[in-house]
Design an enzyme around this catalytic site. Structure first.
Site, PDB file in Angstrom:
ATOM      1  N   ASP A  25      65.738   1.104-105.727  1.00 12.24           N
ATOM      2  CA  ASP A  25      66.265   1.600-104.452  1.00 12.24           C
ATOM      3  C   ASP A  25      66.221   3.110-104.326  1.00 12.24           C
ATOM      4  O   ASP A  25      66.075   3.641-103.228  1.00 12.24           O
ATOM      5  CB  ASP A  25      67.709   1.115-104.244  1.00 12.24           C
ATOM      6  CG  ASP A  25      68.683   1.791-105.199  1.00 12.24           C
ATOM      7  OD1 ASP A  25      68.533   1.604-106.423  1.00 12.24           O
ATOM      8  OD2 ASP A  25      69.576   2.502-104.722  1.00 12.24           O
TER       9      ASP A  25
ATOM     10  N   ASP B 292      67.023   5.495-109.683  1.00 17.51           N
ATOM     11  CA  ASP B 292      67.325   4.719-110.878  1.00 17.51           C
ATOM     12  C   ASP B 292      66.302   3.589-111.043  1.00 17.51           C
ATOM     13  O   ASP B 292      65.303   3.533-110.329  1.00 17.51           O
ATOM     14  CB  ASP B 292      68.750   4.155-110.803  1.00 17.51           C
ATOM     15  CG  ASP B 292      68.986   3.404-109.488  1.00 17.51           C
ATOM     16  OD1 ASP B 292      68.003   2.924-108.889  1.00 17.51           O
ATOM     17  OD2 ASP B 292      70.157   3.302-109.066  1.00 17.51           O
TER      18      ASP B 292
ATOM     19  N   TYR C 266      77.331   0.573-103.333  1.00 16.82           N
ATOM     20  CA  TYR C 266      76.746  -0.537-102.590  1.00 16.82           C
ATOM     21  C   TYR C 266      77.759  -1.644-102.332  1.00 16.82           C
ATOM     22  O   TYR C 266      77.409  -2.802-102.185  1.00 16.82           O
ATOM     23  CB  TYR C 266      75.501  -1.074-103.308  1.00 16.82           C
ATOM     24  CG  TYR C 266      74.350  -0.087-103.257  1.00 16.82           C
ATOM     25  CD1 TYR C 266      74.045   0.581-102.081  1.00 16.82           C
ATOM     26  CD2 TYR C 266      73.584   0.181-104.382  1.00 16.82           C
ATOM     27  CE1 TYR C 266      73.011   1.506-102.025  1.00 16.82           C
ATOM     28  CE2 TYR C 266      72.539   1.098-104.334  1.00 16.82           C
ATOM     29  CZ  TYR C 266      72.254   1.758-103.159  1.00 16.82           C
ATOM     30  OH  TYR C 266      71.229   2.659-103.103  1.00 16.82           O
TER      31      TYR C 266
ATOM     32  N   GLU D  31      68.738  13.065-104.435  1.00 14.75           N
ATOM     33  CA  GLU D  31      68.185  11.745-104.734  1.00 14.75           C
ATOM     34  C   GLU D  31      67.507  11.150-103.504  1.00 14.75           C
ATOM     35  O   GLU D  31      68.096  11.088-102.423  1.00 14.75           O
ATOM     36  CB  GLU D  31      69.273  10.794-105.221  1.00 14.75           C
ATOM     37  CG  GLU D  31      68.715   9.452-105.699  1.00 14.75           C
ATOM     38  CD  GLU D  31      69.764   8.580-106.367  1.00 14.75           C
ATOM     39  OE1 GLU D  31      69.381   7.739-107.200  1.00 14.75           O
ATOM     40  OE2 GLU D  31      70.968   8.738-106.063  1.00 14.75           O
TER      41      GLU D  31
END
Length: 502
Positions: free
Chosen positions: A78, A81, A230, A482
């Site tokens: 996603d 990571d 999440y 990120e």
């Protein structure tokens, strides 16, 4: 003398405006589109195809699903990571498909690459929904993964499979997967009708599972998704309505239309949103859209056929109008903020996801409104569809470099862009440059160094600057540096539109 000074000031002002116009119009939307799609190849998990263009990436996660004896290779990491979180992955796939549906005609040679990006997601989501009564929600151990700075090709952290089922349901992740498969079935209808039929058939069965076994995946697997932002804060009914809306668009089955109408009228008024410091706040449901909350997306999507077929506009068109009015800078009911340089802000991590997703809805809704000859009323302010496009274009231009820092927030676009993004594969030497394994602790020096990342994750859009337009370009500043697939997915559609309508 005064008159000469006035004329001089006016000339300076005109030159400044002209400079701004040249700066804005000089964006190469076609180049940015190509790169924004290329980014998804850098996020691929599984065995990579011979057509792979991001060649510093190699095969990874090739044994995913082995713990439950199911092939779960493929899909996307996603963000920075090496975990496959299926809830945001499914949303990413839905938005990629929607980008193709709305703006694929503007993509030209990039259309096939966009469809390939959709298919890489849907092929995996088909695998994740193979077993009746079960939906795979996550692959990988987030705790182990986030404790290691490790290339996906080297990862030796557990690749645990987490599922939702009839006893421990997860309606939001299941319904979002149904939405992704249904939307993708429309995107593939013209080019691959057999695959399209496979997708919609599976979407129907997965939606039935989500609806008939209601429950939140927070309760089922919250221990592994919630620490990583999440967690579902809006409940699962918005995903059920979202899935039904896409299934109605894909099948024209009236039962889904009835489901959407019932759902939208019975959603809670407010949702919980977790900020970067872990605090919770409450926001109006109708104004939210992203991997967690789908209400504004439902209203915009449904408005397309409500306006076209002259159906009762309540509440879809009315709430889509209300949503628009929360975004426009001149609106008396604006609820977002803007940085001094003009970037849209909402509370929470990875702000650029809001700038791209909400801008996407503005452009889509502008098209629906313009085709039906309507304007939007925000209090005493009347707004044309062109104004919606103008606001969205300002966000895209900011991302591409028209901002106080003169920095493109898309890696590889322009002369100045983030060099130290929070991304394991990009920041560690490639397998070609360093064939020997780099273990969990061996990656730490690469995270800590101030050197630029050795591998260019072309097209990646990072979380973005602070509300004062400053950007640290630090791997440690996760919220700013990120990238994430759900930032890029709506941007694909926006760039395609502006490439053709600049």
């Amino acid at each position: 003398m005064v008159r000469k000074e006035l004329i001089y000031c006016i000339l300076i002002l005109v030159m400044m405006v002209m400079t701004m116009v040249v700066s804005v119009s000089s964006q190469d939307y076609g180049d940015a589109l190509t790169k924004s799609i290329l980014f998804f190849e850098g996020q691929r998990s599984g065995k990579l195809p011979s057509s792979q263009r991001v060649n510093w990436r190699k095969d990874s996660g090739v044994n995913d699903g082995k713990d439950i004896k199911v092939d779960l290779t493929g899909g996307y990491y996603d963000a920075g990571d090496n975990v496959k979180f299926n809830f945001p992955m499914a949303f990413t796939t839905t938005l990629l498909a929607w980008s193709v549906i709305e703006f694929g005609q503007f993509m030209d040679p990039d259309l096939q690459n966009a469809l390939d990006a959709v298919r890489w997601g849907t092929d995996y989501l088909l695998k994740a929904t193979t077993t009746p009564g079960t939906v795979i929600a996550l692959v990988g151990d987030p705790f182990g993964d986030h404790n290691c700075w490790e290339r996906p090709e080297d990862m030796d952290t557990p690749r645990t499979t987490y599922e939702v089922n009839t006893k421990s349901p997860g309606s939001e992740v299941s319904a979002e997967i149904a939405a992704a498969l249904a939307a993708a079935s429309i995107a593939f209808n013209a080019s691959d009708s057999q695959y399209s039929q496979t997708l919609v058939t599976r979407a129907i069965s997965v939606f039935d599972f989500a609806d008939q076994n209601r429950g939140s995946y927070n309760d089922a697997i919250g221990r592994v998704v919630c620490p990583y932002y999440y967690c579902d804060g809006s409940g699962y009914m918005d995903e059920l309505g979202w899935g039904a809306a896409w299934l109605y668009k894909a099948t024209n089955n009236e039962s889904y239309w009835n489901y959407v109408q019932y759902t939208i009228n019975n959603l809670p008024k407010y949702i919980k949103v977790m900020d970067t410091d872990g605090t919770l706040s409450y926001r109006d449901n109708f104004a939210e859209f992203g991997w967690d909350t789908k209400v504004a997306g439902i209203n915009v999507l449904v408005s397309g056929w409500v306006l076209q077929e002259k159906l009762d506009p309540s509440p879809f068109v009315l709430d889509a109008d209300r949503f628009v009015c929360t975004i426009l800078p001149e609106s008396p009911t604006k609820s977002v903020t803007y940085s001094p340089g003009g970037l849209l802000f909402k509370n929470g991590p990875s702000n650029m996801q809001h700038a791209t997703a909400l801008s996407f809805l503005l452009v889509v809704y502008a098209g629906y409104s313009k085709r039906n000859g309507r304007q939007i009323q925000c209090g005493d302010v009347v707004v044309s569809p062109d104004r919606l496009v103008e606001v969205a274009k300002g966000q895209v231009n900011y991302i591409l470099g028209n901002n106080p820092s003169g920095m493109s927030y898309m890696v590889g676009y322009g002369d100045k862009f983030p060099n130290r993004i929070h991304h394991r594969g990009s920041s560690l030497p490639s397998m070609d440059a360093h064939p020997d394994r780099i273990d969990c602790n061996g990656g730490t020096p690469y995270f800590q160094t101030q050197d630029p990342n050795p591998n260019l994750l072309t097209g990646a859009v990072v979380g973005g600057p602070a509300p004062d337009d400053s950007y640290a370009d630090s791997r440690a500043d996760v919220s700013q540096s990120e990238p994430a697939t759900y930032i890029n997915a709506p941007l694909v559609g926006l760039l395609a539109y502006f490439k053709a309508n600049s």
